[in-house]
Design an enzyme around this catalytic site. Structure first.
Site, PDB file in Angstrom:
ATOM      1  N   LYS A  49     -60.681 -54.615  57.791  1.00 23.07           N
ATOM      2  CA  LYS A  49     -61.942 -55.049  56.582  1.00 23.07           C
ATOM      3  C   LYS A  49     -61.357 -56.744  56.019  1.00 23.07           C
ATOM      4  O   LYS A  49     -62.243 -57.532  55.785  1.00 23.07           O
ATOM      5  CB  LYS A  49     -62.279 -55.013  56.123  1.00 23.07           C
ATOM      6  CG  LYS A  49     -62.925 -53.338  56.623  1.00 23.07           C
ATOM      7  CD  LYS A  49     -63.465 -51.815  55.580  1.00 23.07           C
ATOM      8  CE  LYS A  49     -64.195 -50.754  56.412  1.00 23.07           C
ATOM      9  NZ  LYS A  49     -63.925 -49.439  55.977  1.00 23.07           N
ATOM     10  N   GLN A  93     -63.492 -47.196  49.538  1.00 22.70           N
ATOM     11  CA  GLN A  93     -63.341 -46.702  50.858  1.00 22.70           C
ATOM     12  C   GLN A  93     -62.725 -45.079  50.699  1.00 22.70           C
ATOM     13  O   GLN A  93     -62.377 -44.718  49.734  1.00 22.70           O
ATOM     14  CB  GLN A  93     -61.325 -47.578  51.456  1.00 22.70           C
ATOM     15  CG  GLN A  93     -60.584 -46.326  52.301  1.00 22.70           C
ATOM     16  CD  GLN A  93     -61.809 -46.910  54.154  1.00 22.70           C
ATOM     17  OE1 GLN A  93     -62.020 -48.448  54.097  1.00 22.70           O
ATOM     18  NE2 GLN A  93     -62.211 -45.972  54.747  1.00 22.70           N
ATOM     19  N   ASP A 116     -72.054 -51.553  50.900  1.00 23.66           N
ATOM     20  CA  ASP A 116     -71.539 -50.045  52.027  1.00 23.66           C
ATOM     21  C   ASP A 116     -72.890 -49.067  51.413  1.00 23.66           C
ATOM     22  O   ASP A 116     -72.934 -48.145  52.486  1.00 23.66           O
ATOM     23  CB  ASP A 116     -70.177 -49.657  51.347  1.00 23.66           C
ATOM     24  CG  ASP A 116     -69.985 -49.022  52.722  1.00 23.66           C
ATOM     25  OD1 ASP A 116     -70.140 -49.164  53.889  1.00 23.66           O
ATOM     26  OD2 ASP A 116     -68.548 -48.291  52.377  1.00 23.66           O
TER      27      ASP A 116
END
Length: 277
Positions: A49, A93, A116
């Site tokens: 990413k 994450q 996200d």
């Protein structure tokens, strides 16, 4: 359904938007990635990413934390990033470790920076069609279905999986497009019978090759959102491809679209925070 080409087009558009924003304001969009511990798969995902950010003209700030990090410390870190005007998007994450209350951690992210799509605010926005950010994988799935001109109105969509950041939001996005949605999960009775009724199937349960060709309605559209060790999805690709009209591969299907949506939403977040969106 190849996700690589449409993801590249979206990323190119995002790079152009980032360059235009930088030209107009002098500000480079910034995505902060937070990683607890050193799980090999998570390390790889974050590295990927961050590399995509650099190629797209998005600044990446990485915040590594020890595997022993407590919920309180993680919440504090996310709160600090939320308050930092130089950070426009935040990605935690996951998984963050068994000692962490992930929901509490997600809720520490400012919804304006939740690129996200993991907060309850973002889920509510998705559910009610309000401004906000979609969960990246469900958002990527919808873009992929649009890319291949899959008609959703009136269709029976079956979502296998009910996670807060994949299965549930995927179902809500499909419902918003006038699909009739059935959620299936580990306690669903006679799962194959329900799968055979699906015009559109989203497999997002994290069980390798759970869905097989004999479970499918002929001509079904199959989206495999699972990713398991060995580059294996939740769908047995070979047998499913014989009955499906469209099917995503693993890898190369949903994955590229997920990252492309993350980058696009980061630039969108920066644009809004600068008062231009």
């Amino acid at each position: 359904m190849d996700g690589t080409a449409p993801a590249r087009r979206l990323t190119d558009a995002t790079a152009a938007a980032a360059a235009d924003l930088r030209l107009r304001t002098g500000v480079t969009p910034c995505l902060a990635t937070v990683l607890v511990g050193e799980d090999p798969a998570s390390v790889t995902y974050v590295r990927m990413k961050r590399a995509r950010c650099e190629k797209t003209g998005i600044r990446s700030r990485h915040v590594p934390l020890p595997a022993t990090t407590s919920t309180a410390r993680l919440v504090d870190t996310l709160g600090e990033l939320s308050a930092d005007p130089a950070v426009h998007g935040i990605l935690l994450q996951h998984p963050a470790g068994p000692q962490v209350d992930e929901r509490a951690a997600f809720e520490a992210i400012d919804p304006a920076k939740d690129v996200d799509g993991v907060t309850t605010h973002s889920f509510a926005a998705m559910s009610f069609g309000l401004p906000g950010f979609t969960s990246c994988t469900p958002g990527g799935i919808m873009r992929l279905l649009d890319e291949y001109r899959v008609e959703l109105a009136g269709k029976h969509a079956v979502v296998v999986g009910r996670s807060a950041i994949l299965g549930r939001p995927a179902g809500m996005l499909l419902l918003a497009r006038d699909a009739t949605v059935t959620y299936c999960h580990s306690r669903t009775a006679d799962l194959p019978a329900i799968l055979r009724e699906a015009d559109v199937l989203v497999a997002a349960v994290g069980r390798p090759e759970l869905v097989r060709g004999e479970h499918l309605k002929p001509g079904a559209v199959v989206v495999d959102a699972g990713y398991n060790p060995g580059n294996v999805g939740d769908v047995h690709f070979a047998s499913a491809a014989e009955r499906a009209s469209l099917i995503t591969p693993v890898p190369g299907g949903v994955g590229p679209m997920t990252i492309a949506v993350l980058l696009a939403q980061t630039v969108e977040a920066a644009t809004r925070q600068l008062g231009l969106g």
